[in-house]
Design a protein around this motif. Sequence first.
Motif, PDB file in Angstrom:
ATOM      1  N   THR A 192       9.464   7.753   6.311  1.00 32.11           N
ATOM      2  CA  THR A 192      10.713   8.552   6.795  1.00 32.11           C
ATOM      3  C   THR A 192      10.219   9.880   6.138  1.00 32.11           C
ATOM      4  N   ILE A 193      10.529  10.856   7.348  1.00 30.98           N
ATOM      5  CA  ILE A 193      10.136  12.212   7.101  1.00 30.98           C
ATOM      6  C   ILE A 193      11.487  13.115   7.800  1.00 30.98           C
ATOM      7  N   GLN A 244      14.656  13.430   9.168  1.00 35.73           N
ATOM      8  CA  GLN A 244      15.305  12.711   9.811  1.00 35.73           C
ATOM      9  C   GLN A 244      14.496  11.671  10.850  1.00 35.73           C
ATOM     10  N   LEU A 245      13.479  11.590  10.674  1.00 36.20           N
ATOM     11  CA  LEU A 245      12.420  10.751  11.473  1.00 36.20           C
ATOM     12  C   LEU A 245      12.079   9.654  10.812  1.00 36.20           C
ATOM     13  N   GLY A 246      12.356   8.686  11.499  1.00 33.31           N
ATOM     14  CA  GLY A 246      11.776   7.350  10.740  1.00 33.31           C
ATOM     15  C   GLY A 246      10.962   6.256  11.787  1.00 33.31           C
ATOM     16  N   ILE A 247       9.743   6.154  11.064  1.00 25.86           N
ATOM     17  CA  ILE A 247       8.819   5.451  11.848  1.00 25.86           C
ATOM     18  C   ILE A 247       8.572   4.270  11.357  1.00 25.86           C
ATOM     19  N   ILE A 278       1.025  -1.168   0.024  1.00 27.12           N
ATOM     20  CA  ILE A 278      -0.178   0.007   0.087  1.00 27.12           C
ATOM     21  C   ILE A 278       0.960   1.240  -0.033  1.00 27.12           C
ATOM     22  N   ASP A 279       0.749   1.852  -1.108  1.00 28.86           N
ATOM     23  CA  ASP A 279       1.778   3.068  -1.282  1.00 28.86           C
ATOM     24  C   ASP A 279       1.574   4.108  -0.297  1.00 28.86           C
ATOM     25  N   GLU A 280       2.482   4.857   0.088  1.00 28.57           N
ATOM     26  CA  GLU A 280       2.439   5.865   1.136  1.00 28.57           C
ATOM     27  C   GLU A 280       1.336   7.115   0.789  1.00 28.57           C
TER      28      GLU A 280
END
Length: 169
Positions: A153-154, A156-159, A118-120
């Motif tokens: 990823t936004i 430098q934030l990765g979830i 499922i694409d972002e």
Amino acid sequence: MRYFFIPLILIFSFLSCENDKEISSIDPVNWEKRRVTIDISDSLRIGQSYLPVYSEIYSESEHLTINLTATVSLRNINPSESIYLNKAAYYDTKGNLIRTYFDYPIYIKPLETIEIVIDERDTTGGAGANFVFDWAINESLHEPFFEAVMISTIEQLGISFTTQGVTIN
């Protein structure tokens, strides 16, 4: 005159790079290649599994969300026999059917994993999206294993996090 065409070519090149890719990266033709005919009289055990999937999650408040890419893994954990999936249906937060990936029997070879992505940018599922899978297996086999990995990823934030399916029937 030649210098006039260079910026024009660059503009057309940039515009042609627009992503026209269909939302959800699995091509329906791939499912048709896996199509099989199964005999109901083969004493197969029929079941159904539920898998929660998040196409977005809330951040800071209910008014701000972060979009996620979800990789949905459909796994045959049996080392020697194929299993069958009869349907893969994707629902939104309110329980409305978004799409059905296939509604005919397909096979998964021993120890094989196939994916649905499922694409972002596909947020139709919302924060409470889910899949329901119908499956059929020989009595002696393990049930299929369904898992989803969501990531974003936004800057430098990765979830990232995972969910696992549960048998509901």
